[in-house]
Design a protein around this motif. Sequence first.
Motif, short mmCIF file in Angstrom:
data_model
loop_
_atom_site.label_atom_id
_atom_site.label_comp_id
_atom_site.label_asym_id
_atom_site.label_seq_id
_atom_site.Cartn_x
_atom_site.Cartn_y
_atom_site.Cartn_z
N LEU A 1 -4.00 -10.79 -3.24
CA LEU A 1 -4.77 -10.75 -2.00
C LEU A 1 -4.98 -9.30 -1.59
CD1 LEU A 1 -2.80 -13.52 -0.08
CD2 LEU A 1 -4.76 -13.77 -1.64
N ARG A 2 -6.06 -9.07 -0.85
CA ARG A 2 -6.39 -7.71 -0.41
C ARG A 2 -6.04 -7.51 1.06
NH1 ARG A 2 -12.17 -6.05 -1.51
NH2 ARG A 2 -11.24 -4.01 -1.23
N ASP A 3 -5.14 -6.56 1.30
CA ASP A 3 -4.81 -6.14 2.66
C ASP A 3 -5.59 -4.85 2.90
OD1 ASP A 3 -3.69 -5.69 5.14
OD2 ASP A 3 -1.69 -5.20 4.37
N ARG A 4 -6.88 -4.99 3.17
CA ARG A 4 -7.78 -3.83 3.26
C ARG A 4 -7.42 -2.87 4.37
NH1 ARG A 4 -13.46 -7.06 2.76
NH2 ARG A 4 -12.66 -8.48 1.20
N THR A 5 -6.93 -3.38 5.50
CA THR A 5 -6.64 -2.54 6.66
C THR A 5 -5.18 -2.10 6.72
OG1 THR A 5 -6.09 -4.42 8.06
CG2 THR A 5 -8.42 -3.72 8.02
N GLY A 6 -4.32 -2.78 5.99
CA GLY A 6 -2.89 -2.50 6.07
C GLY A 6 -2.20 -3.25 7.19
N ASP A 7 -2.93 -4.08 7.94
CA ASP A 7 -2.34 -4.81 9.06
C ASP A 7 -1.27 -5.80 8.61
OD1 ASP A 7 -3.81 -3.43 10.93
OD2 ASP A 7 -5.36 -4.98 11.12
N ALA A 8 -1.51 -6.52 7.51
CA ALA A 8 -0.51 -7.47 7.02
C ALA A 8 0.76 -6.72 6.61
CB ALA A 8 -1.05 -8.29 5.85
N PHE A 9 0.60 -5.59 5.95
CA PHE A 9 1.73 -4.76 5.55
C PHE A 9 2.56 -4.38 6.78
CE2 PHE A 9 3.48 -0.49 4.57
CZ PHE A 9 4.25 -0.80 3.46
N LYS A 10 1.89 -3.99 7.86
CA LYS A 10 2.59 -3.60 9.10
C LYS A 10 3.35 -4.78 9.71
CE LYS A 10 -0.76 -0.05 10.23
NZ LYS A 10 -1.96 0.20 11.01
N ARG A 11 2.76 -5.98 9.65
CA ARG A 11 3.40 -7.15 10.27
C ARG A 11 4.55 -7.71 9.44
NH1 ARG A 11 -2.03 -8.65 11.00
NH2 ARG A 11 -1.82 -10.18 9.34
N TRP A 12 4.47 -7.59 8.12
CA TRP A 12 5.44 -8.25 7.23
C TRP A 12 6.54 -7.33 6.71
CZ3 TRP A 12 5.79 -13.31 5.28
CH2 TRP A 12 4.80 -14.19 5.72
N THR A 13 6.34 -6.02 6.72
CA THR A 13 7.28 -5.11 6.07
C THR A 13 7.81 -4.06 7.04
OG1 THR A 13 5.80 -3.30 5.41
CG2 THR A 13 5.78 -5.30 4.02
N PRO A 14 8.91 -3.40 6.64
CA PRO A 14 9.40 -2.28 7.45
C PRO A 14 8.69 -0.97 7.10
CG PRO A 14 10.95 -2.73 5.70
CD PRO A 14 9.85 -3.76 5.58
N GLY A 15 7.57 -1.06 6.37
CA GLY A 15 6.79 0.14 6.05
C GLY A 15 7.16 0.78 4.73
N VAL A 16 7.85 0.05 3.87
CA VAL A 16 8.28 0.56 2.57
C VAL A 16 7.68 -0.34 1.48
CG1 VAL A 16 10.26 1.05 1.08
CG2 VAL A 16 10.42 1.44 3.55
N MET A 17 7.27 0.28 0.39
CA MET A 17 6.71 -0.46 -0.72
C MET A 17 7.54 -0.20 -1.97
SD MET A 17 2.69 -0.65 -1.60
CE MET A 17 2.31 0.03 -0.04
N PRO A 18 7.77 -1.21 -2.79
CA PRO A 18 7.41 -2.60 -2.57
C PRO A 18 8.36 -3.29 -1.59
CG PRO A 18 8.63 -2.41 -4.62
CD PRO A 18 8.45 -1.01 -4.08
N THR A 19 7.84 -4.30 -0.91
CA THR A 19 8.64 -5.20 -0.09
C THR A 19 8.31 -6.61 -0.54
OG1 THR A 19 8.83 -3.75 1.84
CG2 THR A 19 9.06 -6.11 2.23
N THR A 20 9.34 -7.43 -0.67
CA THR A 20 9.17 -8.82 -1.10
C THR A 20 9.85 -9.72 -0.07
OG1 THR A 20 9.15 -8.13 -3.41
CG2 THR A 20 9.58 -10.46 -2.98
N ILE A 21 9.12 -10.75 0.35
CA ILE A 21 9.62 -11.69 1.35
C ILE A 21 9.67 -13.08 0.74
CG2 ILE A 21 9.19 -12.75 3.61
CD1 ILE A 21 7.51 -9.51 2.94
N LEU A 22 10.76 -13.80 1.00
CA LEU A 22 10.88 -15.19 0.59
C LEU A 22 10.55 -16.08 1.79
CD1 LEU A 22 14.17 -15.22 -1.52
CD2 LEU A 22 11.82 -14.88 -2.28
N VAL A 23 9.59 -16.98 1.59
CA VAL A 23 9.15 -17.92 2.62
C VAL A 23 9.59 -19.30 2.17
CG1 VAL A 23 7.13 -18.86 3.83
CG2 VAL A 23 7.19 -16.42 3.19
N ASP A 24 10.26 -20.04 3.06
CA ASP A 24 10.76 -21.36 2.66
C ASP A 24 9.62 -22.37 2.57
OD1 ASP A 24 10.29 -22.40 5.27
OD2 ASP A 24 12.40 -22.21 5.85
N ARG A 25 9.95 -23.56 2.14
CA ARG A 25 8.93 -24.58 1.88
C ARG A 25 8.23 -25.07 3.14
NH1 ARG A 25 11.68 -28.82 -1.91
NH2 ARG A 25 13.33 -28.58 -0.38
N THR A 26 8.76 -24.73 4.31
CA THR A 26 8.12 -25.11 5.56
C THR A 26 7.25 -23.98 6.11
OG1 THR A 26 9.93 -24.36 6.98
CG2 THR A 26 10.06 -26.62 6.12
N GLY A 27 7.21 -22.84 5.42
CA GLY A 27 6.36 -21.73 5.85
C GLY A 27 7.05 -20.69 6.70
#
Length: 173
Positions: free
Chosen positions: A111-137
């Motif tokens: 997926l394309r995070d063109r603005t970087g907004d998703a990166f700001k909402r999901w990560t502490p600002g470090v790359m790479p960052t990986t998040i585990l999302v459970d089966r309920t979202g």
Amino acid sequence: MSTGLLFAALLSAGAADAKDATLRPWPAGQPTPALQLTGLDGQPWDVTSLRGKVVVVNFWASWCGPCVDELPVLKGLAGRDGVAVVGVNYKEPLDTIERFTKDHPLGYPVLRDRTGDAFKRWTPGVMPTTILVDRTGRARWRTVGEIPPDDTKLRAAIDALLAEPQHRTHNQK
């Protein structure tokens, strides 16, 4: 071992082996952000379409060495039953991403995070960052930095999430 005990064991393992990623719980009280972006094909995409699976959301860029180094780990996770891996590219042009994925076939959606907004909402600002999302979202675990090839903690957390009953956290976000 119950899921709660497994998570406690993951957190209290003391000094982690150098081969393991540093896995931390999703920040308490922080809701799971929306993840609605565009795929490389230009089609809209929403993480909620993967409910029922454990989702591994990986924020990356082609210029990030550790991001490239962990690709084999993510490709391996993408092949597991009940698990979906999604790569979120940080602000790179489409032609750059397409060239990179042609040279490095990923085997999972990008997926394309063109603005970087998703990166700001999901990560502490470090790359790479990986998040585990459970089966309920619901976001449950996050690791910052490269996932080593022989990591065991991330895989154990995925196994624990797969073992949870799907209705357990159904109304939580």
